[in-house]
Enzyme design. Structure first.
Site, PDB file in Angstrom:
ATOM      1  N   TYR A  13      72.177 -37.878   4.321  1.00 13.77           N
ATOM      2  CA  TYR A  13      72.681 -38.923   3.422  1.00 13.77           C
ATOM      3  C   TYR A  13      73.944 -38.474   2.684  1.00 13.77           C
ATOM      4  O   TYR A  13      74.028 -37.339   2.214  1.00 13.77           O
ATOM      5  CB  TYR A  13      71.630 -39.247   2.364  1.00 13.77           C
ATOM      6  CG  TYR A  13      70.437 -40.002   2.867  1.00 13.77           C
ATOM      7  CD1 TYR A  13      70.574 -41.219   3.548  1.00 13.77           C
ATOM      8  CD2 TYR A  13      69.147 -39.519   2.640  1.00 13.77           C
ATOM      9  CE1 TYR A  13      69.457 -41.915   3.988  1.00 13.77           C
ATOM     10  CE2 TYR A  13      68.028 -40.213   3.067  1.00 13.77           C
ATOM     11  CZ  TYR A  13      68.189 -41.412   3.742  1.00 13.77           C
ATOM     12  OH  TYR A  13      67.091 -42.102   4.167  1.00 13.77           O
ATOM     13  N   LYS A  53      45.866 -26.962 -16.403  1.00 17.04           N
ATOM     14  CA  LYS A  53      46.528 -28.265 -16.544  1.00 17.04           C
ATOM     15  C   LYS A  53      47.558 -28.442 -15.430  1.00 17.04           C
ATOM     16  O   LYS A  53      47.896 -27.482 -14.732  1.00 17.04           O
ATOM     17  CB  LYS A  53      47.182 -28.359 -17.922  1.00 17.04           C
ATOM     18  CG  LYS A  53      48.314 -27.377 -18.125  1.00 17.04           C
ATOM     19  CD  LYS A  53      48.725 -27.300 -19.585  1.00 17.04           C
ATOM     20  CE  LYS A  53      49.829 -26.285 -19.760  1.00 17.04           C
ATOM     21  NZ  LYS A  53      49.979 -25.856 -21.150  1.00 17.04           N
TER      22      LYS A  53
HETATM   23  C1  LIG Z   1      50.184 -24.484 -21.273  1.00 15.46           C
HETATM   24  C2  LIG Z   1      49.641 -23.887 -22.497  1.00 15.46           C
HETATM   25  C3  LIG Z   1      49.260 -22.536 -22.517  1.00 15.46           C
HETATM   26  C4  LIG Z   1      49.541 -21.585 -21.386  1.00 15.46           C
HETATM   27  O1  LIG Z   1      50.904 -21.229 -21.397  1.00 15.46           O
HETATM   28  P1  LIG Z   1      51.543 -20.223 -20.327  1.00 15.46           P
HETATM   29  O2  LIG Z   1      52.919 -20.008 -20.820  1.00 15.46           O
HETATM   30  O3  LIG Z   1      51.503 -20.925 -19.015  1.00 15.46           O
HETATM   31  O4  LIG Z   1      50.701 -19.001 -20.328  1.00 15.46           O
HETATM   32  C5  LIG Z   1      48.637 -22.080 -23.677  1.00 15.46           C
HETATM   33  N1  LIG Z   1      48.427 -22.887 -24.740  1.00 15.46           N
HETATM   34  C6  LIG Z   1      48.804 -24.183 -24.745  1.00 15.46           C
HETATM   35  C7  LIG Z   1      48.556 -25.039 -25.953  1.00 15.46           C
HETATM   36  C8  LIG Z   1      49.436 -24.734 -23.643  1.00 15.46           C
HETATM   37  O5  LIG Z   1      49.835 -26.007 -23.663  1.00 15.46           O
END
Ligand SMILES: *Cc1c(COP(=O)(O)O)cnc(C)c1O
Length: 384
Positions: free
Chosen positions: A276, A38
């Protein structure tokens, strides 16, 4: 494109990725592994990461947040399983069938619509039922389970959830894991309830990186790591807990390095202002390097006058405010600096390094956010 021709790029190390996956496989054993891609693969580049994961036969699944990301993963050539963690608009649920996706279920109307579609097209869909155990985010409560069970049983092509899942609220932020244990008890109770409702899921999965690394009881039939695959500990606390439990991993290896080049060099006098807001004023004659990177690219404005970059292993402090597309660093003390020379924003350079964790500390956030905000538009280069 070759990095020699680029002014700004991300390097991705395939060997680091493989090494991290091997480390995680020591926890996963024979269980399935679902890698989170993701947020553009945690800012790394979904297309490139999926390509590399494709060459690794050990990975069964990728997990994405949105339908868009799922499509991108399919376009990148991913033929194995895809779990969608986030919501999918009702109007686009048909894509779940055509692209062979596995949605997370936490909403009754979505399940009904999906059920109707599976009947219409006579196609099985694997779903993952997200159980509320105490994070109070997506997830369904114990009282609602029987309603969901009814819908499952109404549609023969749905029949029952393939997976049951939950997500821990307080596993990275602490070395006290009582709340995680409480959630795990809730999860086990809810899964039992699914059994009594005759919709026993085939697999259970609860473990993000921290859970998978620390606690065997959270691993069930599958683990769902994200950040650790990319070579980062979820937190200092996770690292400390791992050590306290006698764990053997001393480090994960970061997959990503963030690079740019000096596009202008100038000598300025003492008492001159930089950038800036005139927030920085020189106290001596200064050699300044201009870099074509700014907050638009994901280099946070909160790093103004705070961070440093590396040039040939030497530290060059950021001077003045980070601009939208540019930033300035002080190279007065780095001998023989040249225009178009390589600059490291994140990564190793000779004997030194700047880490996503350092940038996170300086800008008051976590490594996850530093990485996830790196712009998808920056070219990605895969290195061995
Ligand atoms: C993002 C996510 C993970 C992975 O988490 P990490 O801490 O990056 O290993 C696992 N399960 C869900 C539901 C997530 O949203």
């Amino acid at each position: 494109m070759k990095k020699e021709n680029l002014l700004h790029w991300i390097e991705l190390s395939e060997s680091a990725l493989s090494k991290n996956l091997r480390s995680l496989a020591t926890f996963a054993g024979k269980r399935m592994m679902a890698v989170s891609v993701k947020a553009n693969a945690y800012g790394h580049g979904l297309n490139e990461i999926v390509n590399m994961l494709n060459r690794n036969k050990r990975i069964d699944y990728v997990t994405v947040h949105s339908l868009d990301e799922a499509m991108e993963a399919r376009q990148a050539g991913w033929k194995r399983q895809i779990m969608v963690l986030g919501p999918i608009p009702t109007s686009q649920l048909r894509e779940v069938l055509t692209r062979n996706l596995e949605p997370t279920i936490f909403e009754l109307n979505i399940l009904r619509t999906l059920g109707r579609l599976t009947s219409k097209y006579k196609k099985h869909v694997r779903t993952h039922l997200k159980l509320e155990t105490g994070t109070n985010r997506q997830g369904l409560a114990e009282e609602e389970l029987s309603k969901f069970a009814k819908v499952y049983k109404t549609y023969p092509y749905l029949r029952k959830p393939y997976g049951a899942s939950t997500h821990f609220a307080n596993i990275e932020d602490t070395t006290n894991h009582e709340y995680a244990e409480y959630q795990l008890q809730n999860f086990n109770r809810l899964v039992k309830k699914l059994e009594t409702l005759k919709i026993k899921p085939e697999i259970r999965h609860t473990a993000s990186s921290a859970a998978a690394i620390l606690f065997d009881e959270t691993r069930f039939e599958m683990v769902r790591p994200g950040i650790s695959v990319y070579g980062h500990w979820p937190s200092k606390e996770t690292f400390l807990s791992h050590q306290q439990l006698g764990g053997k991993i001393s480090h994960f290896q970061p997959v990503l390095a963030w690079k740019t080049r000096i596009t202008q060099l100038k000598n300025i006098k003492a008492d001159e202002f930089i950038g800036y807001g005139c927030t920085y004023r020189t106290t001596k004659p200064t050699k300044l390097a201009i870099l074509p990177v700014g907050y638009y690219d994901g280099y946070s404005r909160s790093l103004s006058n705070t961070a440093y970059v590396l040039i040939r292993g030497r530290r060059a402090p950021v001077r003045g405010r980070i601009c939208m597309n540019l930033m300035m660093v002080d190279v007065t003390d780095i001998k023989g600096v040249k225009i178009f020379e390589e600059v490291t924003l994140i990564g190793h350079s000779k004997g030194d390094a700047v880490t996503a964790e350092q940038l996170a500390g300086w800008s008051g956030t976590i490594n996850y956010e530093v990485l996830a905000r790196i712009s998808p538009k920056i070219p990605r280069v895969i290195v061995k």
